[in-house]
Design an enzyme around this catalytic site. Structure first.
Site, PDB file in Angstrom:
ATOM      1  N   LYS A  33       0.821  -1.292   0.134  1.00  8.77           N
ATOM      2  CA  LYS A  33      -0.053   0.024  -0.009  1.00  8.77           C
ATOM      3  C   LYS A  33       0.837   1.298  -0.038  1.00  8.77           C
ATOM      4  O   LYS A  33       2.123   1.249  -0.009  1.00  8.77           O
ATOM      5  CB  LYS A  33      -0.920   0.112   1.354  1.00  8.77           C
ATOM      6  CG  LYS A  33      -0.292   0.042   2.414  1.00  8.77           C
ATOM      7  CD  LYS A  33      -1.217  -0.046   3.776  1.00  8.77           C
ATOM      8  CE  LYS A  33      -0.330   0.096   5.286  1.00  8.77           C
ATOM      9  NZ  LYS A  33      -1.369  -0.027   6.071  1.00  8.77           N
ATOM     10  N   ARG A 128     -10.504   0.209  14.771  1.00  7.47           N
ATOM     11  CA  ARG A 128     -10.500   0.776  13.444  1.00  7.47           C
ATOM     12  C   ARG A 128     -11.181   0.298  12.133  1.00  7.47           C
ATOM     13  O   ARG A 128     -12.255   0.971  11.600  1.00  7.47           O
ATOM     14  CB  ARG A 128      -8.774   0.793  13.170  1.00  7.47           C
ATOM     15  CG  ARG A 128      -8.698   1.680  11.916  1.00  7.47           C
ATOM     16  CD  ARG A 128      -7.118   1.660  11.885  1.00  7.47           C
ATOM     17  NE  ARG A 128      -6.475   0.550  11.400  1.00  7.47           N
ATOM     18  CZ  ARG A 128      -5.301   0.398  10.953  1.00  7.47           C
ATOM     19  NH1 ARG A 128      -4.236   1.354  10.943  1.00  7.47           N
ATOM     20  NH2 ARG A 128      -4.711  -0.666  10.478  1.00  7.47           N
ATOM     21  N   TYR A 242      16.070  30.212   7.599  1.00  9.45           N
ATOM     22  CA  TYR A 242      14.955  31.123   7.874  1.00  9.45           C
ATOM     23  C   TYR A 242      15.137  31.280   9.499  1.00  9.45           C
ATOM     24  O   TYR A 242      15.708  30.269  10.156  1.00  9.45           O
ATOM     25  CB  TYR A 242      13.687  30.320   7.988  1.00  9.45           C
ATOM     26  CG  TYR A 242      13.125  30.607   6.492  1.00  9.45           C
ATOM     27  CD1 TYR A 242      12.748  31.873   5.662  1.00  9.45           C
ATOM     28  CD2 TYR A 242      12.866  29.378   5.456  1.00  9.45           C
ATOM     29  CE1 TYR A 242      12.238  32.150   4.372  1.00  9.45           C
ATOM     30  CE2 TYR A 242      12.443  29.836   4.258  1.00  9.45           C
ATOM     31  CZ  TYR A 242      12.163  30.996   3.825  1.00  9.45           C
ATOM     32  OH  TYR A 242      11.796  31.001   2.443  1.00  9.45           O
ATOM     33  N   MET A 290      11.038  24.459   2.354  1.00  4.85           N
ATOM     34  CA  MET A 290      10.530  23.919   1.672  1.00  4.85           C
ATOM     35  C   MET A 290      11.315  22.840   0.531  1.00  4.85           C
ATOM     36  O   MET A 290      11.030  21.727   0.362  1.00  4.85           O
ATOM     37  CB  MET A 290       9.216  24.483   0.875  1.00  4.85           C
ATOM     38  CG  MET A 290       8.370  23.780  -0.198  1.00  4.85           C
ATOM     39  SD  MET A 290       7.100  24.735  -0.796  1.00  4.85           S
ATOM     40  CE  MET A 290       6.160  25.435   0.267  1.00  4.85           C
TER      41      MET A 290
END
Length: 345
Positions: A33, A128, A242, A290
């Site tokens: 998956k 679940r 940053y 990013m």
């Protein structure tokens, strides 16, 4: 090349499947998956089929398309989410086996695709997916009479061998399924490691195939090398990135690498992770942004063209520990911009 290179060690992948297969005397499937845990479901499934896997699991019906195209008609592809509304045509056309999770799904499947293969998923305490004991009791005779290929449940705490939930779910699975003449499955990777009483008729390893915990003897499958875009000299007292979050304590050489949180290098790794140039460590400095991040390469004798983030020394679980997450998230976050290469196999 301006994007990272994600190399998938196919021999390690197959070796992990064979090692987990050897831990039981029952059939071993493979969970592919989330695009093969981020490593490419089609290539992963083909390699595992060549190694001997005959049953594969995906999360949703749409994921079955790439696997079916890769494997052809002879493999069984099971869908954990079952028979969802709108999936009937896809289940039929791709010859998928939905693991029916509710009385509603059983009704939908029997009415829309009578005679089509299906499995059953039971809830033994995880709350679940799957039918609870009362629901199962109401339809078990009808469902078993229709000939499911598998009855399964899933362990919530298998990565903790001493957790009492394991024995509790095992007992509940026996209570709900003993006496049925249908293959049963309870164990994923962690369940395989718990021992033979959890193996039943089929195991279905997932993360252990891809080099992740709790399979401590797994070989690393994902190797990630990141290209250096630029190297600059930074004087002592200057900042990088940053927020001025890193200040050079000495005159330094800082390499800017082409990757960031858009590529799955989590921002939580800022100022924590080490990259590698061969066997030489190079610390990440400042924030992961990013698309870019800075690495201190001052102590290298040469200017590197790339640095390694994932390798045999630093695995997905090592990164996960630094980021406060799990190896699954690291693997499945690896972004589409990486050039995926397949080695071995």
């Amino acid at each position: 090349m301006s994007t990272g290179s994600l190399t998938v060690d196919v021999d390690a992948l197959v070796g992990n499947w064979r090692a987990l297969d050897a831990m039981s005397d029952v059939e071993t499937a493979a969970v592919v998956k989330a695009d093969g845990y981020g490593l490419g479901a089609a290539k992963v499934a083909r390699a595992l089929a060549k190694a001997g896997a005959r049953k594969f699991f995906v999360a949703v019906a749409e994921e079955g398309a790439a696997v079916r195209q890769a494997l052809g008609p002879n493999a069984e592809i099971c869908v954990f989410s079952g028979h969802m509304r709108g999936d009937t045509e896809m289940i039929a056309d791709l010859m998928l086996t939905p693991m029916l999770n509710s009385i509603g799904q059983v009704t939908r499947h029997f009415e829309s695709l009578p005679g089509h293969p299906f499995g059953i998923q039971l809830d033994t305490g995880m709350n679940r997916l799957g039918m609870e004991i009362g629901e199962w009791a109401a339809i078990a005779e009808t469902a078993i009479g229709a000939g499911p290929t598998l009855v399964m449940s899933h362990l919530a705490c298998a990565d903790d061998p001493d957790h009492p939930m394991n024995a509790q779910q095992l007992a509940q699975f026996h209570l709900m399924t003993d006496g049925i003449s249908v293959p049963r499955s309870l164990a994923a990777t962690g369940g395989i490691l718990l021992g033979p009483q959890y193996h039943f008729d089929l195991t279905r390893p997932g993360v252990g195939l891809y080099g992740g915990a709790p399979f401590g003897d797994a070989r690393a499958v994902a190797h990630l090398d990141l290209p250096v875009v630029q190297i600059r000299d930074v004087e002592a007292g200057e900042t990088v990135g940053y927020g001025n979050s890193w200040t050079a304590a000495r005159d330094s050489r800082i390499a800017t690498l082409s990757t960031g949180y858009a590529d799955g290098v989590l921002r939580a790794l800022s100022d924590k992770v080490t990259l590698w140039h061969g066997d030489q460590p190079c610390p990440l400095v400042g924030r992961v942004s990013m698309d870019l991040m800075g690495v201190d390469v001052t102590d290298l004798a040469e200017a590197p063209q790339s640095l390694s983030l994932l390798n045999a020394t630093q695995t997905v679980d090592d990164l996960a520990a630094l980021a406060g997450t799990i190896g699954y998230e690291i693997l499945t976050s690896l972004g589409p911009r990486y050039a995926r290469r397949y080695a071995g196999g």
